[in-house]
Scaffold this active site. Structure first.
Site, short mmCIF file in Angstrom:
data_model
loop_
_atom_site.label_atom_id
_atom_site.label_comp_id
_atom_site.label_asym_id
_atom_site.label_seq_id
_atom_site.Cartn_x
_atom_site.Cartn_y
_atom_site.Cartn_z
N ASP A 197 -7.09 3.71 -6.40
CA ASP A 197 -7.39 2.64 -5.40
C ASP A 197 -6.13 2.00 -4.76
O ASP A 197 -5.20 1.40 -5.61
CB ASP A 197 -8.44 1.76 -6.22
N GLU B 69 -9.00 6.49 -2.46
CA GLU B 69 -9.86 5.86 -1.91
C GLU B 69 -9.52 5.75 -0.41
O GLU B 69 -8.12 5.31 -0.30
CB GLU B 69 -10.25 4.77 -2.17
N ASP C 235 -9.31 -3.59 -9.74
CA ASP C 235 -8.62 -2.41 -8.90
C ASP C 235 -8.88 -1.04 -9.72
O ASP C 235 -9.06 0.06 -9.24
CB ASP C 235 -7.22 -2.69 -8.73
#
Length: 163
Positions: free
Chosen positions: A7, A67, A140
């Site tokens: 992420d 992501e 996260d």
């Protein structure tokens, strides 16, 4: 198969490392790479780069998923996160040769079947699918595990397809 999920961020990069053995998913590790806000952007980007390289060396993932960025209201934030994501992608391409990218919509769809799922629903599914006792923290890291699980599901579907 070891899967590393990322992420992206500048202040905080989430990571999740899972092992996929058939349909069974197990967590190997998860956490964050943090950079100090009082440091310059170039130094923080180097810290992110070094942190990603450390994770790749430590876990030697068979597959890596990141992501994709979504719309930010703050232009300064999107520029800094984009720079960090570029550094992350570069480090992963250098070390792993190939990465897979998933949008937040794809991740939500893969985990819940609904592309507009709330964060709590995603965390519940990550906890359930990875057989964790509590929601992974910080957010996260939980998001990075969601990216890894999404890739594991997508990879399974690709392995079972006819094309």
């Amino acid at each position: 198969m070891v899967i590393l999920g990322i992420d992206p961020g500048l202040a905080t990069v989430g990571y999740g490392v899972i092992n996929q053995d058939g349909d069974k998913l197990t967590v190997l590790d998860y956490g964050i790479i943090e950079t100090p806000k009082n440091e310059t952007i170039p130094v923080r980007l180097k810290m992110v780069y070094d942190g990603i390289n450390y994770l790749v060396e430590k876990y030697k993932p068979d597959s890596v998923a990141v992501e994709e960025l979504f719309y930010f209201k703050n232009a300064k934030t999107i520029i800094q996160v984009s720079q960090a994501r570029g550094v992350i992608v570069l480090a992963l391409i250098e070390k792993c040769g190939r990465i897979y990218e998933y949008t937040p919509l794809q991740i939500k769809q893969a985990l819940t079947g609904y592309g507009r799922a709330e964060k709590g629903q995603i965390q519940f599914m990550v906890r359930t699918m990875l057989n964790l006792k509590t929601d992974p923290k910080p957010d996260d890291a939980a998001d990075a595990l969601a990216v890894a699980v999404t890739h594991a599901q997508t990879n399974t579907q690709l392995m079972h397809s006819e094309y």
